[in-house]
Design an enzyme around this catalytic site. Structure first.
Site, mmCIF file in Angstrom:
data_model
loop_
_atom_site.group_PDB
_atom_site.id
_atom_site.type_symbol
_atom_site.label_atom_id
_atom_site.label_comp_id
_atom_site.label_asym_id
_atom_site.label_seq_id
_atom_site.Cartn_x
_atom_site.Cartn_y
_atom_site.Cartn_z
ATOM 1 N N ASP A 197 44.893 44.926 32.617
ATOM 2 C CA ASP A 197 46.334 44.809 32.483
ATOM 3 C C ASP A 197 46.786 44.137 33.753
ATOM 4 O OD1 ASP A 197 48.596 45.178 30.806
ATOM 5 O OD2 ASP A 197 49.372 46.569 32.295
ATOM 6 N N LYS B 238 40.925 28.317 40.853
ATOM 7 C CA LYS B 238 41.652 29.552 40.555
ATOM 8 C C LYS B 238 40.711 30.750 40.621
ATOM 9 C CE LYS B 238 44.586 31.805 37.092
ATOM 10 N NZ LYS B 238 45.224 31.733 35.758
#
Length: 203
Positions: free
Chosen positions: A70, A176
């Site tokens: 999450d 990234k």
């Protein structure tokens, strides 16, 4: 090759997890491979609670080890918002564009030096009959005044990654992966992988 199941239907996340786990010798499957499984209602009040809820629910349904994340964006000037509501910040219909536009609008009058923010990721690893393991990772940045770049997903175009000196969406997937909140959480998980993932693909 062993399998690891990631409890997400987000194609952007699925690609990132695949890039992370393939070098470790795991084939990644996501909830896109299990269309019969409905979304788990995220009733937690923190990223950690929601990750645990998703991982444990799907692990019970599949009787397999499952990893759930999450994650979201926390902006200091907005008292931590959008936080756990990042995916649906602009409304129940998930829309990256609408979410970014809402954030930019809310920060219109906030000066550049007060636009600090961070991406946060909680990773939970759940297996039937075993205690759930959880780690977290962050990535520090600033909220830009306009969107930049064409890589990534979510809030990446308005998030200036301090460590790289670019918007997150201007970074290649490889760049990234060096700094992202998800990658930082996974690095913490790596030392536990041999025991946590033992037999993950043998069910």
């Amino acid at each position: 090759m062993s399998e690891v199941i990631i409890a997400t239907k987000n194609q952007g996340k699925a690609k990132e997890f695949t890039r992370m786990f393939q070098p470790l010798g795991f084939e990644v499957k996501t909830l896109l491979d299990f269309p019969e499984i409905k979304d788990v209602e995220e009733t937690g009040t923190t990223f950690e609670e929601n990750a645990i809820l998703k991982a444990e629910t799907i692990a019970r349904l599949l009787d397999r080890m499952v990893i759930a994340d999450d994650s979201g964006l926390a902006i200091d000037a907005l008292e931590g918002r959008p936080g756990i509501y990042s995916a649906r910040y602009a409304g129940e219909e998930k829309s990256d564009e609408a979410n970014m536009n809402k954030v930019l609008e809310e920060l219109t009058d906030v000066p550049d030096n007060e636009r600090k923010a961070r991406f946060f990721c909680a990773l939970a690893v759940a297996s039937p009959g075993k205690e759930t393991f959880i780690v977290s990772g962050t990535c520090e940045g600033l909220i830009l005044r306009e969107k930049r770049g064409s890589y990534g997903f979510g809030y990446d175009p308005i998030f200036f990654a301090i460590e790289k000196g670019k918007a997150m969406a201007e970074l290649t997937p490889e760049e990234k992966a060096q700094i992202s909140h998800r990658a930082n959480a996974l690095r913490k998980l790596e030392s536990e992988l041999p025991s946590l993932l033992a037999g993950a693909g043998k069910k």
